[in-house]
Scaffold this active site. Structure first.
Site, short mmCIF file in Angstrom:
data_model
loop_
_atom_site.label_atom_id
_atom_site.label_comp_id
_atom_site.label_asym_id
_atom_site.label_seq_id
_atom_site.Cartn_x
_atom_site.Cartn_y
_atom_site.Cartn_z
N ARG A 556 0.84 -1.20 0.00
CA ARG A 556 0.00 0.00 0.00
C ARG A 556 0.87 1.25 0.00
NH1 ARG A 556 -5.80 -0.31 0.36
NH2 ARG A 556 -5.66 1.90 0.88
N THR A 663 4.78 -8.46 5.25
CA THR A 663 4.74 -9.86 4.84
C THR A 663 5.23 -9.99 3.40
OG1 THR A 663 2.38 -9.48 4.43
CG2 THR A 663 2.95 -10.75 6.39
C1 26W Z 1 -9.88 1.08 10.70
C2 26W Z 1 -8.87 1.48 9.68
C3 26W Z 1 -7.79 0.49 9.58
C4 26W Z 1 -7.76 -0.37 8.50
C5 26W Z 1 -6.77 -1.33 8.41
C6 26W Z 1 -6.82 0.41 10.56
C7 26W Z 1 -5.85 -0.54 10.46
C8 26W Z 1 -5.82 -1.41 9.40
C9 26W Z 1 -4.80 -2.50 9.33
C10 26W Z 1 -4.46 -2.97 10.73
C11 26W Z 1 -3.59 -2.10 8.60
C12 26W Z 1 -2.74 -3.27 8.24
O1 26W Z 1 -3.02 -3.97 7.30
N1 26W Z 1 -1.64 -3.47 8.97
C13 26W Z 1 -0.62 -4.37 8.50
O2 26W Z 1 -0.83 -5.67 9.02
C14 26W Z 1 0.09 -6.59 8.47
C15 26W Z 1 -0.27 -7.96 8.96
O3 26W Z 1 0.01 -8.09 10.30
C16 26W Z 1 1.51 -6.19 8.81
O4 26W Z 1 2.40 -7.08 8.16
C17 26W Z 1 1.79 -4.77 8.35
O5 26W Z 1 3.07 -4.36 8.79
C18 26W Z 1 0.74 -3.83 8.89
O6 26W Z 1 0.89 -2.53 8.36
#
Ligand code: 26W
Length: 828
Positions: A556, A663
């Site tokens: 992203r 990942t």
């Molecule tokens: C509510 C808005 C929102 C949407 C998506 C907040 C947070 C997220 C996710 C937690 C973001 C995300 O995808 N985080 C990623 O998670 C992966 C799996 O654990 C990690 O490998 C990434 O480093 C992390 O950015």
């Protein structure tokens, strides 16, 4: 052809697939060889494959029920599944026969795989992780269910218009989706809005009832999740929202037909679209309703299943584990209490004990803007009963804190589930931590930061609750499927045990001494690169030399991930070449794939910049053959499968402390790319496994940024002291690349200077450029490079999601694998 004929067991696998395909073409599509469109052919073939898993699917579910096994329920708002046709064939050990059958039918297997629908029901890392875990759970024969939402529109399709990102709706369901099965018989009711009303009980007391709610319902759609070469077929159950049947009847009866239909639309909106923001919380009412919808449908469904075999609640945590994938499903804490206490009359304290023993919580991000907080007003308006439940949980929790740490009001304020202030807010992470028996981060560094920086008070109160489980990836999709030639080469040397146990890759290490092995590896990498070059040509018109170093950043788009730092390296090289046209450099092709959240304007400007750089550089005859820049549109799982096997260099350059794990870093290293990365997330553990001499680490560490910030970080100092950096930044300010729109990159310049450079690009710039120079030199030494990449491949075994899932099973879920033996008739 009769049904019986089509499933005759004497047929060879390709024959069987072929007859089933023809059967579906006729009886599911109503077509024959002359009228069938390519889509009909695809549909029929996919159904033929699906038929092959039905017996195992039924047997697995029956087996779980008969043995009353403990089950894991993975709650996630996102599943980035990708395509399933090839991976399902692979799991069934039918990829070869599948290709043969298609050939016999006069169909092109690759074209068929490309036609397969991509289920893009997620934003990025968190959603893809959920899909990898579903694969490992089934392969390791764990009784597990994924619960999620069946968004009508998944992550948007990305197009470029004059270099700018444009979003188009993803219409993945428009032609039907062959891998799902609707289950109207398991529909669940959902209530929102309304109010609590005091009602007198017969003994003179009062109790509260939730009335005046609006009801709609969740319809489950099941996607089978096939374990690799085992009988286990688990399921991913996705909920789709619709108006409750009969719900609007009174409105219809009042003659207000149009309003009644409008209300029907309201319900259908709930699962209309995936919120496309990664790491920023939207705070919108519809999103809250989505989160509750997932949680309530899923909890009611699993409680229904539990009650088939049980008449009391004693064994609930022994039979059910629920994992919350980040805080998005954290309302599960309140909903489980709601269902137990208010619908099944379990006493509060008993229900609380069951809830905590059942739930686990994984945190995936430290970014403050991603931490979910819902305004108390909104939560109370949408879910009045749950707001009360949260207050009661908070009250009891704070009482316990007070007992163990008396007289510490500051502590109470810090750990409270409610943030006081002008507008009260509910802290979903606190709710999730208080309601779970285990809380984990997704890499060693990240888990430590969760403990030390985000929730030190909780970690102090409940030290045993906080653990680490480093992420993993499924090597079945991310090596066996996407890089078949490399997979075969590996198997030719060490047998195929590694597909079950990725740590076996270690046995490749002695092979690295064999020049023939290295040559074959390089040939495969080269063919993968040539294939990607062809794809790049087809989609962008740009020709890239397959011999150049393929420098890849795919993830992203986010300022903390620092794609712009990569762009600054490109500008640096370009400027060097322009000043010194005869300079020798290692030819490079920079490849990007990234979607920006539609409202993230700065990130969209970075996309525009990289596209502009591509336009300028790819056309410039002075650098031809030495520098190319391509931004591939619409990065998704299937595109990742094309890029990863062709990568030489993996860019993992986030500001240290910001990337929870990553990942993609694992997928690229496993496919023989070397990493250039910061001391962040799982990069650190990758370095520990592959050896620091086989990875390019640069930049400041997390604690150094803390110091820099404390001492007053001033990006202008770096700007003034490094003429090359100044040149790069000035070229953005003065816009040397897009003269028609003079200010287009000014904001990027300002971000890195006047706005304080919040992600420390300038502090890491010099080290990054110097490290890139070392990368370029290393790449010229083909043998050294090749040895290092192969050592990476051989040492990445630990990063399998099989390992990760086993750790969850042991440390969090207390879950045992269950072999499914009695499949009445295995139909392959
Ligand atoms: C509510 C808005 C929102 C949407 C998506 C907040 C947070 C997220 C996710 C937690 C973001 C995300 O995808 N985080 C990623 O998670 C992966 C799996 O654990 C990690 O490998 C990434 O480093 C992390 O950015």
């Amino acid at each position: 052809m009769s049904e019986q004929e089509s499933t005759r067991t004497t047929q060879t696998p390709p024959e069987k697939l072929k007859t089933r395909t023809l059967f579906h073409r006729k009886y599911s599509r109503g077509k024959d060889g002359r009228t069938a469109t390519p889509y009909d052919e695809y549909w029929s073939f996919a159904h033929a494959v699906r038929d092959l898993v039905i017996d195992r699917f039924v047997a697995t579910q029956q087996h779980y029920l008969d043995r009353d096994v403990k089950r894991l329920y993975y709650f996630s708002m996102e599943y980035l599944v990708g395509r399933l046709l090839k991976s399902n064939l692979l799991a069934l050990d039918m990829l070869g026969p599948g290709r043969e059958a298609l050939g016999q039918l006069g169909l092109n297997p690759e074209a068929m795989f490309e036609r397969d629908t991509e289920a893009g029901l997620g934003n990025g890392g968190l959603g893809r992780l959920a899909a990898c875990y579903m694969d490992s759970l089934a392969t390791l024969e764990y009784p597990a269910y994924g619960y999620g939402l069946r968004y009508e529109h998944g992550i948007f399709r990305q197009e470029f218009q004059e270099g700018w990102q444009r979003e188009r709706p993803d219409d993945w369901l428009s032609t039907g989706y062959p891998w799902e099965m609707v289950r109207p018989e398991y529909v669940q009711p959902v209530c929102v809005y309304g109010r609590l009303e005091d009602v007198r009980d017969p003994h003179g007391g009062t109790f509260q009832v939730w009335t005046d709610w609006q009801m709609f319902e969740g319809v489950p759609y099941d996607i089978p999740v096939i374990g690799y070469k085992v009988n286990t077929v688990n399921m991913l159950r996705l909920w789709s929202a619709r108006a409750a049947e009969g719900f609007q009847l009174d409105v219809f009866n009042q003659g207000d037909y149009v309003r009644a239909v409008e209300e029907k639309n309201w319900a259908e909106n709930v699962t209309k679209v995936l919120y496309p923001s990664d790491n920023t919380q939207a705070g919108r009412e519809l999103r809250l309703i989505q989160e509750y919808f997932l949680v309530t449908c899923s909890i009611r469904d699993l409680v229904r299943r539990y009650l088939k075999n049980h008449h009391d609640w004693e064994d609930f945590p022994e039979k059910n584990a629920i994992q919350m994938n980040d805080t998005h499903p954290a309302l599960a804490v309140a909903e489980l209490m709601n269902v137990l206490c208010y619908e099944h009359d379990v006493p509060w304290d008993k229900a609380w004990d069951l809830t905590v023993r059942t739930l686990g919580f994984t945190n995936h991000t430290l970014l403050p803007e991603a931490l979910e907080e819902w305004s108390e007003d909104l939560l109370r308006r949408v879910l009045p009963r749950h707001m009360e439940i949260i207050y009661r949980i908070n009250h009891q929790f704070l009482q316990r804190v007070q007992l163990s740490r008396p007289g510490n009001d500051a502590l109470l304020q810090k750990v409270s589930l409610i943030e006081e202030g002008e507008r009260k807010k509910v802290r979903m992470a606190h709710l999730a931590v208080v309601g779970s028996h285990a809380v984990n981060g997704v890499s060693e560094l990240h888990s430590r930061l969760v403990r030390e920086r985000v929730m030190p008070e909780f970690a102090d109160l409940k030290p045993d609750r906080f653990i680490n489980i480093t992420n993993g990836i499924t090597h079945r999709r991310w090596l066996v499927q996407c890089n078949p030639e490399l997979a075969e080469l590996i198997t030719s040397r060490i047998g195929d045990e590694w597909i079950y146990d990725l740590e076996q890759l270690k046995r490749l290490e002695p092979e690295i001494e064999d020049p023939d092995f290295r040559t074959r590896f390089l040939e495969i990498k080269h063919r993968n690169k040539a294939r990607l070059a062809e794809y790049i040509h087809e989609t962008t018109g740009v020709d890239v030399p397959p011999d150049s170093l393929f420098d890849v950043q795919i993830k992203r788009l986010h300022m903390y991930k620092r794609q712009l730092l990569n762009a600054m390296h490109i500008i640096t090289l370009y400027r060097r070449l322009k000043h010194n046209p005869g300079m020798e450099i290692t030819p490079r092709t920079f490849i990007f794939g990234a979607k920006a959240a539609p409202a993230y304007l700065l990130a969209k400007r970075v996309i525009k910049l990289i596209n502009t750089l591509g336009d300028v550089i790819n056309k410039d005859p002075e650098v031809d053959g030495r520098l190319k820049v391509v931004f591939l549109p619409d990065y998704n799982v299937s595109l990742a499968e094309k890029i990863i096997p062709a990568a030489d260099l993996s860019e993992q350059i986030s500001m240290a402390g910001k990337e929870a794990s990553g990942t993609g870093n694992m997928k690229l290293a496993l496919n023989g790319a070397l990493t250039i990365g910061t001391w962040d997330g799982a990069n650190i553990e990758i370095a520990e496994h592959v050896g620091e001499e086989n990875i390019f680490i640069f930049g400041r560490r997390e604690e150094e940024f803390e110091d820099l910030r404390r001492d007053g970080y001033n990006p202008w100092q770096y700007y003034d002291r490094n003429p090359e950096l100044k040149g790069v930044l000035d070229s953005l300010k003065d816009n040397e690349y897009e003269p028609e729109d003079p200010d287009v990159f000014r904001e990027l310049f300002d971000e890195l200077t006047a706005h304080g450079d919040p992600f420390f690009y300038l502090a890491d710039y010099r080290d990054y450029i110097e490290t890139q120079q070392r990368v370029a030199e290393c790449y010229r030494d083909r043998e050294r490079w090749c040895r290092a990449t192969l050592l990476n491949v051989a040492r990445m075994g630990w990063f399998s999601s099989d390992r990760a899932v086993r750790q969850y099973a042991e440390k969090v879920w207390n879950l045992e694998p269950v072999e499914v033996r009695d499949v009445g008739r295995i139909s392959t």
